[in-house]
Design a protein around this motif. Structure first.
Motif, PDB file in Angstrom:
ATOM      1  N   UNK A 378       0.824  -1.212   0.000  1.00  0.00           N
ATOM      2  CA  UNK A 378       0.000   0.000   0.000  1.00  0.00           C
ATOM      3  C   UNK A 378       0.854   1.255   0.000  1.00  0.00           C
ATOM      4  N   UNK A 379       1.995   1.211   0.725  1.00  0.00           N
ATOM      5  CA  UNK A 379       2.871   2.381   0.745  1.00  0.00           C
ATOM      6  C   UNK A 379       3.583   2.571  -0.588  1.00  0.00           C
ATOM      7  N   UNK A 380       3.769   1.484  -1.334  1.00  0.00           N
ATOM      8  CA  UNK A 380       4.458   1.600  -2.614  1.00  0.00           C
ATOM      9  C   UNK A 380       3.612   2.152  -3.732  1.00  0.00           C
ATOM     10  N   UNK A 381       2.326   2.312  -3.493  1.00  0.00           N
ATOM     11  CA  UNK A 381       1.429   2.832  -4.521  1.00  0.00           C
ATOM     12  C   UNK A 381       1.473   4.366  -4.490  1.00  0.00           C
ATOM     13  N   UNK A 382       2.342   4.941  -5.269  1.00  0.00           N
ATOM     14  CA  UNK A 382       2.534   6.408  -5.296  1.00  0.00           C
ATOM     15  C   UNK A 382       2.171   6.949  -6.675  1.00  0.00           C
ATOM     16  N   UNK A 383       0.921   6.764  -7.046  1.00  0.00           N
ATOM     17  CA  UNK A 383       0.465   7.288  -8.338  1.00  0.00           C
ATOM     18  C   UNK A 383       0.130   8.776  -8.205  1.00  0.00           C
ATOM     19  N   UNK A 384       0.057   9.433  -9.338  1.00  0.00           N
ATOM     20  CA  UNK A 384      -0.274  10.861  -9.348  1.00  0.00           C
ATOM     21  C   UNK A 384      -1.722  11.063  -8.935  1.00  0.00           C
ATOM     22  N   UNK A 385      -1.935  12.109  -8.126  1.00  0.00           N
ATOM     23  CA  UNK A 385      -3.269  12.386  -7.625  1.00  0.00           C
ATOM     24  C   UNK A 385      -4.005  13.332  -8.564  1.00  0.00           C
ATOM     25  N   UNK A 386      -5.285  13.074  -8.700  1.00  0.00           N
ATOM     26  CA  UNK A 386      -6.155  13.879  -9.549  1.00  0.00           C
ATOM     27  C   UNK A 386      -7.396  14.278  -8.753  1.00  0.00           C
ATOM     28  N   UNK A 387      -8.128  15.247  -9.294  1.00  0.00           N
ATOM     29  CA  UNK A 387      -9.353  15.691  -8.625  1.00  0.00           C
ATOM     30  C   UNK A 387     -10.392  14.573  -8.629  1.00  0.00           C
ATOM     31  N   UNK A 561      -3.527   2.562 -10.029  1.00  0.00           N
ATOM     32  CA  UNK A 561      -3.002   1.689  -8.977  1.00  0.00           C
ATOM     33  C   UNK A 561      -4.098   0.855  -8.340  1.00  0.00           C
ATOM     34  N   UNK A 562      -3.712   0.138  -7.322  1.00  0.00           N
ATOM     35  CA  UNK A 562      -4.641  -0.753  -6.636  1.00  0.00           C
ATOM     36  C   UNK A 562      -5.633   0.047  -5.808  1.00  0.00           C
ATOM     37  N   UNK A 563      -6.889  -0.366  -5.877  1.00  0.00           N
ATOM     38  CA  UNK A 563      -7.957   0.379  -5.241  1.00  0.00           C
ATOM     39  C   UNK A 563      -8.014   0.107  -3.749  1.00  0.00           C
ATOM     40  N   UNK A 564      -8.530   1.084  -3.017  1.00  0.00           N
ATOM     41  CA  UNK A 564      -8.791   0.960  -1.586  1.00  0.00           C
ATOM     42  C   UNK A 564      -9.966   1.859  -1.255  1.00  0.00           C
ATOM     43  N   UNK A 582     -19.440  -0.864  -1.603  1.00  0.00           N
ATOM     44  CA  UNK A 582     -18.168  -0.245  -1.228  1.00  0.00           C
ATOM     45  C   UNK A 582     -18.035   1.097  -1.941  1.00  0.00           C
ATOM     46  N   UNK A 583     -17.290   1.987  -1.313  1.00  0.00           N
ATOM     47  CA  UNK A 583     -17.008   3.306  -1.883  1.00  0.00           C
ATOM     48  C   UNK A 583     -15.509   3.405  -2.114  1.00  0.00           C
ATOM     49  N   UNK A 584     -15.115   3.505  -3.357  1.00  0.00           N
ATOM     50  CA  UNK A 584     -13.699   3.579  -3.712  1.00  0.00           C
ATOM     51  C   UNK A 584     -13.171   4.956  -3.330  1.00  0.00           C
ATOM     52  N   UNK A 585     -12.072   4.984  -2.600  1.00  0.00           N
ATOM     53  CA  UNK A 585     -11.456   6.250  -2.195  1.00  0.00           C
ATOM     54  C   UNK A 585     -10.152   6.514  -2.934  1.00  0.00           C
ATOM     55  N   UNK A 586      -9.514   5.454  -3.413  1.00  0.00           N
ATOM     56  CA  UNK A 586      -8.228   5.619  -4.086  1.00  0.00           C
ATOM     57  C   UNK A 586      -8.055   4.492  -5.078  1.00  0.00           C
ATOM     58  N   UNK A 587      -7.440   4.791  -6.236  1.00  0.00           N
ATOM     59  CA  UNK A 587      -7.189   3.775  -7.239  1.00  0.00           C
ATOM     60  C   UNK A 587      -8.429   3.440  -8.038  1.00  0.00           C
ATOM     61  N   UNK A 588      -8.354   2.340  -8.792  1.00  0.00           N
ATOM     62  CA  UNK A 588      -9.444   1.888  -9.652  1.00  0.00           C
ATOM     63  C   UNK A 588      -9.730   0.426  -9.337  1.00  0.00           C
ATOM     64  N   UNK A 589     -10.962   0.139  -8.989  1.00  0.00           N
ATOM     65  CA  UNK A 589     -11.405  -1.218  -8.690  1.00  0.00           C
ATOM     66  C   UNK A 589     -11.922  -1.852  -9.965  1.00  0.00           C
TER      67      UNK A 589
END
Length: 887
Positions: A378-387, A561-564, A582-589
C-alpha cells in the motif's frame, strides 16, 4: 515355601516351561525335565540369580530382611437386645475391631542415632561397588547379546540343512511311489492280455461279460502341469471320468508321477513346502525368529523449539506451537497460579514464562507477516493524484423533505441522463452534472454516520443539512449540527419547502445563528440555499454550491493503482451470497481483482452500479456493489486490492486470529487523567465534553462555567448539552468526537452504557456542581490533588410500596445490580433523574435487619425522611472515595 515341579512353577509365574528350564540352567542348576521337583533352596537361588542379572540387590535371609513391624488385628462380636422404642425385642450385633502395630526397638534406635563417619564411608564404598557392578553387568549383557546373535546364526544354518534333508526325503518317497504304481499298472496290463488270449465259446455273451468286468477306457490327453514358482511343486487336481479312476501311463508321463503320488497320498491342497499359502523365500534367507538386541534406537534428547509470540496468544495456539497437548500447557499455567482454560487468551509475558517453564525458548513475533507485506504494498502505490468527486451526506429532521429532495435529484439529474439511479438498498449513488460528478451517501440517520466517524472512516466530505422553512430548527436538526462539527466537515444548509406560503427562511437563519451556524449573508461561512423539492426551485444552486465547496477543499485522489476504500453497507443475499456496497477512495477497482475486506477476502466475480448494471471498473468516490467475498463484512471496514489470492487469504486469516485472540481496545477516548500528561508535552490540547443535566438551568450554568476554564494550554469544548438522561445518541456522539461524558443528576440508559463500555469512554456522574468545576479546573490548571469519585455499588428497583407504623413508607425492592449496603448513602431516581438524595433508615429481609443485600435478592428499604417512593423508581446505593492523582 513348599516343593513344586518345574511345570507347576512355570504355570504360577505365567511363563513358558522351556524358558524357566533355560533360566535354571543359566543359574547353574541342572533340570532334567518339566516334571522335576524344585526345592525351596533352588527357587531362592534362582531368584538371587535373576536379581543379580537385572542389577537389583539380592534379598538374603538375614535379620535385616525380617519384618520391621508387626500389625495385629482383633475383632470381637457381641449381641445386645433392644428394650425400648419401635425396635423393642430385636437383637443387634456389635462388632469391635482393634488394630495395633509393633515396631522393632533397634529400628527406632537406628533412626534416632546420627549417621557416623564410618557409616558414610561404608555407604560411599557401597555406592562405588554398585557402580562397578552395573558396569560389569552391562558388559556381560553385551557379551550375551553377541553370543545370542551367534547362536541365532547357527540355528538358522541348522534349519536350512534340516529343510534340505526333508526335501531330499520327500523326493525319494515320490520316486518310490511312482515305481510302485508303474509295477501295479504293468501287472494289470499283463492280466488283461492273458484274459484276452482265452476266447470263450459264446462270443457274444463273453463280450457282454467282458464289458461288465472291464468297462471301456477313455483315453485323455495328458494335462500340462502349471509352471513352478520359485522351485515349489505345483498342486495337482484330479478330475475323474464318471466312475473311472484309471490313468493311462506311457513313457512320456513318467515325470509327472511325483505330482500323481501327491494326489494318491491324499495331499491335494498342499505342495511339499506349502507353496500355495506362502511366498517362497529366496534360498539362504530365513526370517529371524526373534528381534535381536540393539534393533531399537535409544530415545533422543528433548527437542528445544523457538516459539514466536505476539502481544497475546490463546492457550490452544501456544500448545500447537509447542507440539504439546493443551492440558499440559493448562497444567503449567495452574502451577504458575494462572487459572486459564484452553480457549482463553494470555498476554506475552505469561506466555514467555510458560514456554521457558516447559524447556523451550520464546521470542518476540517479528513484523514479517502478511499485514506488513500488505502495508508495504500500500505504501508503494505512489500514483499521481487527480481531482475526485465530493462525497455528500444528507441529514436533517424528520419530515423536513430529505427524501423528497433526493427523489427530485434522482428524477431530474440521474434518470434523465441515464447515468444511474438511486435505490434504497444500495445507500449510495452519484450524479453527473455539467459542472462535475457528485456522490451522495444515503445515510439519513445520524447514528450510522457517527458510527462510521467513530471507527475512523474518512468517508464524508460535505454534510447537507435539510431544514424546513415552515418548521425551523428542531431537536434532530441540532443533533445533525453537533455531528457535523464533531466530524469537522463543512456544512451546507438547504432551506426546504420554500413553495409554502408560511415559509420563513429568516426564522431558520436566526435559529441557526443561536447554535453557532452563521450564514454567509450575516458574515459567516455557511451556505444557506433556499430550495423546493416539490417544484425544483434552487436544486441547481444547491448542486453548484456543493461543487463550489468541493473545489475550495481541493479533493484529490490517485486514480491509478490498486484500489482501496470503505464498506458502506453489506448484506447476505440468498441467491448471490455476500453482497457489499463499497465506496472507492483511491485507485481503480476492476472486475477480477483480489480483495481483502476486514476479515473477509475474495475475488470480484461481478460489479454493479446503482441501477443494477454490470460495470468493469470504478474510480475514486464511486460507489459499487461487489460479489465474491468469502463472508459478509462489517459496515465501516476498509478494503484494499492485493496481487494474488494467497496474500489475501493470509491477511484475512491473520486478522481473524487477532480478532479472536484479543478484544478490540479503543484508545481514542480521552481520559481526564491523561490530559495533564498531554499538557506536559507543550501542545495545545482540546478537551471535548458532552454534558447532560436534569434541568435547563443546570445545563447553562455548567456549560458557561466549564468553557470559562479554558486557558493557553487547554481549551474546554462542550460539543453537546441537553436535558434528561444520557441516550444512545449522546454516547455515539461522544465516541465520534472522543469526548468525556458528564451526567449531572442524570444516568445513562442500557443502550448508552453498552456503547460507552465498548468504546472505553470516560463517563462520570456528579451531584454537586462544584465537584465538576473543581475536577476539570484541577486538570486544566495542572494542579494535582485528591480526586473525589462517586462509585455506584448497587441499584435496587422498587416493585411495590407498603406502610409501616414504625418506619412509615417501606419500598419492596429487587436488587438488580451490585449490592445494597445499609451504611452507604442512597439516591432515588425516577426516569433516570435524581429526585432525592439521603440515607437508608432500615434494610430488612424477612423481617430481619441485614447489613447488605446481594444482586438478585428481594429486600425492604425504608428511606429516611422521604415518603414519596413509587413503584418503578430506582434506589441507587453509592460511596464516595478519594483517589490520589499520579502522573
Amino acid at each position: 515355601m513348599s516343593d513344586v515341579t518345574v511345570r507347576q512353577l512355570a504355570q504360577v509365574l505365567g511363563m513358558p516351561v522351556d524358558k524357566l528350564v533355560e533360566q535354571f540352567s543359566e543359574a547353574g542348576m541342572k533340570v532334567s525335565g518339566p516334571d522335576q521337583v524344585v526345592s525351596s533352596t533352588e527357587k531362592v537361588k534362582l531368584l538371587g540369580f535373576l536379581r543379580r542379572t537385572h542389577g537389583k540387590k539380592e534379598a538374603s535371609p538375614t535379620p535385616e530382611a525380617s519384618p520391621k513391624q508387626i500389625t495385629l488385628k482383633r475383632k470381637q462380636v457381641s449381641e445386645i437386645t433392644v428394650s425400648a422404642g419401635a425396635a423393642r425385642g430385636k437383637t443387634v450385633n456389635i462388632e469391635v475391631r482393634q488394630k495395633r502395630t509393633y515396631v522393632k526397638r533397634n529400628e527406632i534406635d537406628e533412626q534416632e542415632q546420627p549417621v557416623s563417619e564410618e557409616r558414610e564411608h561404608a555407604l560411599r564404598l557401597l555406592a562405588e561397588s554398585k557402580a562397578k557392578q552395573e558396569v560389569e553387568l552391562k558388559r556381560l549383557r553385551d557379551m550375551d547379546d553377541k553370543q545370542r546373535a551367534v547362536e541365532d546364526a547357527k540355528r538358522r544354518e541348522e534349519d536350512a540343512k534340516r529343510a534340505a534333508i526333508e526335501a531330499e526325503r520327500r523326493a525319494e518317497e515320490a520316486a518310490k511311489e511312482a515305481q510302485r504304481l508303474a509295477e501295479v499298472e504293468a501287472a494289470r496290463l499283463a492280466a488283461e492280455e492273458e484274459a484276452r488270449s482265452k476266447k470263450p465259446a459264446d462270443g457274444k455273451a463273453a463280450k457282454v461279460e467282458e464289458k461288465k468286468a472291464h468297462p471301456p477306457k477313455v483315453e485323455r490327453p495328458p494335462e500340462k502341469a502349471p509352471p513352478k514358482k520359485d522351485g515349489a511343486e505345483p498342486p495337482h487336481r484330479h478330475k475323474g471320468n464318471r466312475g473311472s479312476h484309471r490313468m493311462q501311463l506311457d513313457e512320456a508321463s513318467e515325470e509327472d508321477f511325483g505330482g500323481a503320488s501327491r494326489f494318491l497320498a491324499g495331499e491335494l491342497h498342499l505342495s511339499g513346502d506349502h507353496a500355495r499359502r506362502t511366498k517362497k523365500r529366496p534360498r539362504g534367507k530365513e526370517m529371524p525368529r526373534h528381534v535381536p538386541a540393539g534393533t531399537f534406537s535409544r530415545p533422543t534428547a528433548p527437542v528445544t523449539r523457538e516459539i514466536a509470540i505476539g502481544e497475546s496468544i490463546t492457550v490452544a495456539d501456544l500448545a500447537n506451537k509447542l507440539a504439546l497437548k493443551g492440558s499440559e500447557v493448562v497444567k503449567a499455567l495452574f502451577k504458575m497460579g494462572v487459572m486459564a482454560t484452553i480457549n482463553q487468551t494470555i498476554d506475552h509475558e505469561t506466555a514467555v514464562l510458560v514456554v521457558e517453564e516447559l524447556g523451550h525458548k520464546a521470542s518476540k513475533a517479528t513484523g514479517k507477516d502478511a499485514e506488513s507485506v500488505l502495508a508495504a504494498v500500500q505504501a508503494g502505490n505512489t500514483a499521481d493524484q487527480e481531482s475526485r468527486p465530493p462525497i455528500v451526506t444528507i441529514m436533517g429532521h424528520v419530515d423536513h423533505g430529505k427524501t423528497s429532495l433526493l427523489d427530485y435529484i434522482r428524477r431530474t439529474k440521474v434518470a434523465a441522463g441515464e447515468a444511474g439511479g438511486i435505490t434504497q438498498h444500495i445507500g449510495a449513488y452519484h450524479v453527473k452534472t455539467p459542472k462535475g460528478v457528485i456522490t451522495f451517501l444515503d445515510t439519513p440517520g445520524h447514528a450510522a454516520f457517527t458510527a462510521m466517524r467513530a471507527r475512523g472512516a474518512r468517508l464524508t466530505d460535505i454534510v447537507v443539512l435539510v431544514v424546513a422553512a415552515d418548521d425551523g430548527v428542531m431537536p434532530q436538526t441540532l443533533e445533525a449540527i453537533q455531528h457535523a462539527k464533531a466530524a469537522n466537515v463543512p456544512l451546507i444548509v438547504a432551506i426546504n419547502k420554500m413553495d409554502k406560503p408560511d415559509a420563513l427562511p429568516e426564522r431558520v437563519k436566526q435559529g441557526l445563528i443561536q447554535h453557532e451556524v452563521v450564514p454567509e449573508e450575516y458574515g459567516g461561512e455557511t451556505q444557506c440555499v433556499p430550495v423546493s423539492a416539490k417544484t425544483g426551485m434552487g436544486v441547481d444552486d444547491l448542486l453548484d454550491g456543493i461543487l463550489l465547496q468541493a473545489e475550495v477543499m481541493e479533493l484529490k485522489a490517485a486514480s491509478e493503482g490498486r484500489a482501496s476504500g470503505i464498506v458502506v453497507e453489506s448484506s447476505l443475499d440468498k441467491g448471490r451470497g455476500p453482497v457489499a456496497t463499497v465506496l472507492v477512495q483511491r485507485g481503480t477497482l476492476r472486475k477480477g481483482d483480489f480483495l481483502v475486506c476486514g476479515v473477509q477476502y475474495g475475488r470480484m466475480r461481478a460489479m454493479f452500479n446503482e441501477v443494477g448494471q454490470q460495470i468493469a471498473e470504478a474510480g475514486p468516490s464511486i460507489p459499487v456493489v461487489v460479489l465474491g467475498l468469502s463472508g459478509v463484512p462489517e459496515a465501516g471496514d476498509d478494503f484494499i486490492v492485493v496481487a494474488d489470492e494467497r496474500l489475501a487469504k493470509e491477511v484475512a486469516a491473520q486478522r481473524e486470529q487477532k480478532k479472536r485472540e484479543t478484544r478490540l481496545v479503543k484508545t481514542g477516548a480521552t481520559k481526564l487523567e491523561d490530559m495533564f500528561s498531554q499538557m506536559a508535552a507543550g501542545e495545545m490540547r482540546v478537551l471535548n465534553l458532552v454534558v447532560k443535566a436534569d434541568v435547563q438551568g443546570s445545563v447553562e450554568a455548567l456549560r458557561d462555567a466549564l468553557v470559562n476554564l479554558s486557558n493557553d494550554s487547554i481549551r474546554i469544548n462542550v460539543i453537546a448539552s441537553g436535558v434528561g438522561g444520557i441516550t444512545e445518541s449522546d454516547a455515539t456522539l461522544a465516541a465520534a468526537s472522543k469526548a468525556v461524558v458528564i451526567g449531572f443528576n442524570v444516568r445513562a440508559d442500557g443502550t448508552a452504557r453498552k456503547i460507552i463500555t465498548e468504546n472505553g469512554l470516560d463517563l462520570r456522574y456528579f451531584s454537586i456542581i462544584y465537584d465538576v468545576i473543581d475536577q476539570v479546573k484541577q486538570v486544566a490548571s495542572g494542579l494535582l490533588g485528591k480526586e473525589i469519585r462517586e462509585e455506584i455499588i448497587g441499584v435496587a428497583q422498587v416493585r411495590d410500596v407498603f406502610r409501616s407504623s414504625k418506619f412509615g413508607q417501606i419500598a419492596g425492592c429487587m436488587v438488580i445490580e451490585g449490592n445494597v449496603k445499609r451504611n452507604k448513602p442512597i439516591r432515588v431516581l425516577r426516569d433516570n433523574v435524581v429526585i432525592f438524595e439521603g440515607e437508608l433508615e432500615s434494610l430488612r429481609r424477612f423481617k430481619e435487619a441485614v447489613e447488605d443485600v446481594r444482586n438478585g435478592m428481594e429486600c425492604g428499604i425504608g428511606v429516611k425522611q422521604y415518603n414519596d417512593v413509587r413503584a418503578g423508581d430506582q434506589i441507587e446505593c453509592f460511596e464516595r472515595i478519594e483517589v490520589a492523582r499520579s502522573l
